[in-house]
Each structure stands twice: as C-alpha cells, then as structure tokens.
Design an enzyme around this catalytic site. Structure first.
Site, PDB file in Angstrom:
ATOM      1  N   GLU A  70       0.793  -1.383  -0.011  1.00 17.47           N
ATOM      2  CA  GLU A  70       0.151   0.014   0.013  1.00 17.47           C
ATOM      3  C   GLU A  70       0.850   1.393  -0.089  1.00 17.47           C
ATOM      4  OE1 GLU A  70      -2.461   0.460   3.183  1.00 17.47           O
ATOM      5  OE2 GLU A  70      -3.825   1.700   2.238  1.00 17.47           O
ATOM      6  N   ASP A  71       2.023   1.203   0.802  1.00 21.69           N
ATOM      7  CA  ASP A  71       2.612   2.393   0.951  1.00 21.69           C
ATOM      8  C   ASP A  71       3.982   2.610   0.510  1.00 21.69           C
ATOM      9  OD1 ASP A  71       0.571   3.341   2.451  1.00 21.69           O
ATOM     10  OD2 ASP A  71       1.319   2.411   4.357  1.00 21.69           O
TER      11      ASP A  71
END
Ligand code: MN
Length: 483
Positions: A74-75
């Site tokens: 996600e990051d």
C-alpha cells in the site's frame, strides 16, 4: 533502528523461521526507507512493532513475516509480483488481504453494513488476516497522540466497536484489553478520567487486604500438598470497568472484580480442590460462584470464579484455572496457533466462523446477515441510526429517549416521541439493532423525573438529573419570593 533479536527472543524459532523473519525484516526496512510516521519516527518502527506484537502472542514465522510486510504494497513502490517472487503466494496473499481490510472505515449505516461484511468475509477466508490487522491496530492506537484530533475519535470508536469485540470473540483477552484501554481516553475522555479515579480509590484500599489473603492461601495450598500453584492478581481493565459501571449507574459497590486474584493450577481436578480449600477458609458471597469450566462462555472462556468475604469484611474475586485455560483466555486463537492445532472448521469452539462464512454466502440476505452478526458480536450494545445514516451506539435496552440524548443533548431535552422505522414510538420504546430513528421535538417539553425510570445511557441520565436539580432549586427560589 529496532533490533531483530527482540523478535527472535520471543519464541523458540528454527533456523528456517529465523531466516524467513530476517528476510522480511530486511525487505520491509529497505521498502520503507526514508518514510516517516506523524510522530517523526521511521515508518519501519510501525511494521516492526506490528511483527513484534504478533511474535509475542505466539504467531508463527509466516504471520510474523506478513506483519513486517503488511504496509509494503500500500505505501511503497514495491509491486505485488516482486513480493510474490521473494516470499511466495501464502505471505503475499496475507498482505493483500490486510491491505484490502485497511480500506474499511467505520461510518454511516450503508457503508457500515458493507464494510463490516467485507471485514468478516475476510476472516472466514483466513483468520490470520484478522490477527495481523489487530496487531497493526494495536500499534496505531497506542501511538494515537500523533494523529489529528478529529481522526483520533473516529479511530478510537472504530477500535472499541469493531476491533476489540473481534479480539474478544477470538478470546484474545490480553489484546482486547490493550486495544480498549488505549482507545478509551480518545473515545470518551471524561468517562475515562472518572473511571480511572474510581479504580485507583478502590485499589488503594483493597490491595493490602488482597495480598494478605494471597499469602494465607499459599500456605493453605501448601499444607494440602497443592504444589506449584501460581497465585497473582490483575486490575480490571478501565474500559470493561466503565462498561460494567454504566450498568449500575456508576456505583462502584456493584463491581466485585476491580482487582481479582488468579489461582493457576495443574489440572481441572485441582481447580475444584482449590475452590474447596478457599471456601473452607473464607465465606463465599452467595450467587457469585460461576463455573465456566463446566459451562464455558460463548467465546470459549473457562475458569471458576468465586467471590469471598474476608474477616475484615473486604470482598475479593478469585479466578481459578489451569495454565492451558489461562493461556487460552489471554491469547485465545493465538494459543491455538502456538499449539499448532487444526482450527479449520473442525474445532467446535470456532464453529461460529463457519456460520459466518455460510451466512455471508447468502447474497440476497444482507439484512439477516447484519442482524445475526450484530446480535452475536455486539450483544450488550444496540446500534441504531439517524435518518441520515449516522450510527448511534447505545447500551442494551436503550430507548428512543436515550437515542435523542445521544444525538444531541438539546434534542433529548425537548423530545416528545420518535418515529422508529417510519412508525410512531413513545420515548420509552426500546430500540433494536438496525432501527432507524427520527426524533419528534416539541420546545414546550422538558425533562421529567419519570424519564429517569427508563433511560439506560449515562449521558441521558446526566442531562436529566442536571435539569431536575436546577429546576427544583428554581422552584424553591420562586416560592420563597412569593412569601
Ligand atoms: Mn499498518
């Protein structure tokens, strides 16, 4: 930088386990390199702590590795394919599920039903995802001071109403307590302070007495050849104390287990033997003996509880259990992972997971799914909704009037009646999960003492009592002037 040895020290790992954990550690460290959290700490500290939380509750190397990697997709720039190549399908799929779950937020009715549903579908798929998510949330809630105030409240409520009940349902008592106590001050700051002071006042007086009983029981057990018995005590978690106090109008004299003694023995036979010895020494309080070994709680909790009165009149709760029961109560599902037991649907204790899975497959019946889920998971709370879909969380038995006060004190003060699911309802009408409630307001209406006989929430009670007090003072002043 946090050291990997901290994680290695939590369990006995094989060389293969260590290699996998070390690989995930390095991978996450490089992937999150340069990223900072709001606290100013390196982002890696967050994923490290998540992995450490998992290691501490006995999770295996696969889950710990997924804990390290849970925010990578996600990051960071790392792509799914790359993770698959390095760590394989099992870990990558866990990370994908955790990422998907991260988009779930606790808000109004429609999204709430949907989201909770998604949430549980994923448990039914693979419970390990939930455990990782709980460990992730634990670090987030324990570092909530760095988050914007308006977000703090939402995250805290979500933790109390979605995550902690899940931990409870998985009988992970320790995790549940930590999640709740970290969220409590942000969700209900005043109630938190009040409960804290109440608990302190009670522990200060009860603790010396408890230590005396502890010492005496150790001697008695020893005389009867009950060896290797562990005796210790715990303070009740603040949030669960508050929930209990709420049921008793904040009267602390109704709560007997603010500090409880724990007696941990070898086997079930010794549980009953210890109980006999305790009752032979101290008088038990009638109606307070609970045998959760013969009749376990729905989440699988087992123990014998009794409450005794000491010579000086102090009241102390004692919980008797085996080490296995103790570990199950503290770590629940995790204890089962640690024992490497097969919990995939065959274990009766986890049959509810199968039920949820079956229920969610019935696509046409979201309402039923929601109702079952609510009554099952949130059995002591009622969730009702404003016409706009805002969720209002009430104690069990909450009425239309409780609802009004929980929306806004001014709405409560002048509530005349309600409309529940489009039908007229009186103020004392008891709400059910999923009810949509509109309040009918009449400015001429003011609180009456009759209202106190049926409201269940502390916020409603507080406003009504305050009004009645001011009002009686006012009428006394007025009659005085007339003389
Ligand atoms: Mn995270």
């Amino acid at each position: 930088m946090p050291q990997i040895e901290t994680i290695f020290n939590t369990q006995k790992f094989t060389k293969k386990d260590r290699d996998l954990i070390a690989q995930a550690y390095d991978f996450a460290k490089i992937a999150h390199n340069g990223q900072l959290r709001k606290s100013g700490e390196p982002y890696f500290v967050h994923v490290f702590t998540t992995a450490k939380n998992l290691a501490e509750i006995g999770m295996d190397s696969t889950i710990i590795a997924a804990g390290f990697l849970h925010d990578v997709l996600e990051d960071t720039e790392v792509k799914e394919d790359e993770m698959r190549q390095v760590f394989g399908d099992e870990i990558t799929n866990l990370v994908l599920s955790v990422t998907k779950l991260g988009t779930v937020k606790y808000t109004g009715i429609q999204r709430n039903v949907e989201n909770l549903r998604k949430f549980f579908v994923s448990i039914a798929d693979d419970m390990r995802v939930i455990v990782i998510k709980l460990a992730d949330r634990l670090h987030n809630i324990e570092t909530l001071q760095h988050v914007r105030p308006d977000k703090q409240k939402r995250i805290a409520l979500e933790t109390l109403e979605v995550y902690a009940p899940l931990a409870d349902r998985l009988s992970m008592g320790k995790l549940k307590g930590r999640l709740e106590d970290a969220a409590f001050p942000y969700a209900y700051p005043q109630e938190y302070e009040k409960t804290k002071i109440l608990r302190e006042s009670r522990t200060d007086t009860a603790m010396p007495e408890l230590l005396k009983v502890e010492k005496n029981l150790k001697k008695i057990f020893n005389d009867y050849n009950l060896k290797n018995i562990q005796i210790d005590h715990r303070e009740k978690h603040l949030y669960s104390l508050w929930k209990k106090l709420e049921k008793y109008q904040m009267d602390i004299n109704h709560v007997y287990d603010i500090i409880a003694m724990r007696v941990i023995v070898k086997n079930i036979e010794e549980c009953y033997l210890a109980l006999g010895l305790i009752h032979g020494t101290y008088k038990p309080l009638p109606g307070r003996i609970k045998d959760y070994i013969a009749l376990p709680k729905p989440n699988g909790y087992r123990s014998i509880h009794t409450t005794i009165i000491t010579d000086t009149g102090s009241i102390i709760e004692i919980q008797i259990r085996t080490l296995e029961m103790h570990q199950e109560a503290e770590y629940g599902l995790a204890a089962h992972f640690a024992y490497k037991e097969n919990i995939n649907g065959n274990d009766e204790k986890y049959a509810w997971i199968k039920e949820l899975r079956d229920a969610q497959q019935d696509e046409t019946n979201i309402d039923n799914f929601f109702k079952n889920l609510k009554t099952d998971f949130f059995h002591d709370r009622v969730f009702a909704f404003t016409p706009k879909g805002e969720i209002i969380n009430l104690p069990e038995g909450g009425s239309v009037l409780d609802f009004a006060f929980n929306v806004h004190s001014e709405i409560g003060m002048h509530a005349e009646a309600g409309e529940v699911n489009g039908k007229y309802a009186k103020l004392d009408y008891k709400l059910k999960n999923g009810d949509v409630v509109k309040i009918i307001i009449n400015k001429k209406i003011n609180p009456s003492s009759k209202w106190l006989s049926f409201v269940k929430s502390s916020i409603a009670r507080k406003h009504i009592e305050k009004y009645l007090k001011q009002n009686s003072l006012l009428s006394r002043l007025l009659s005085f002037n007339q003389k």
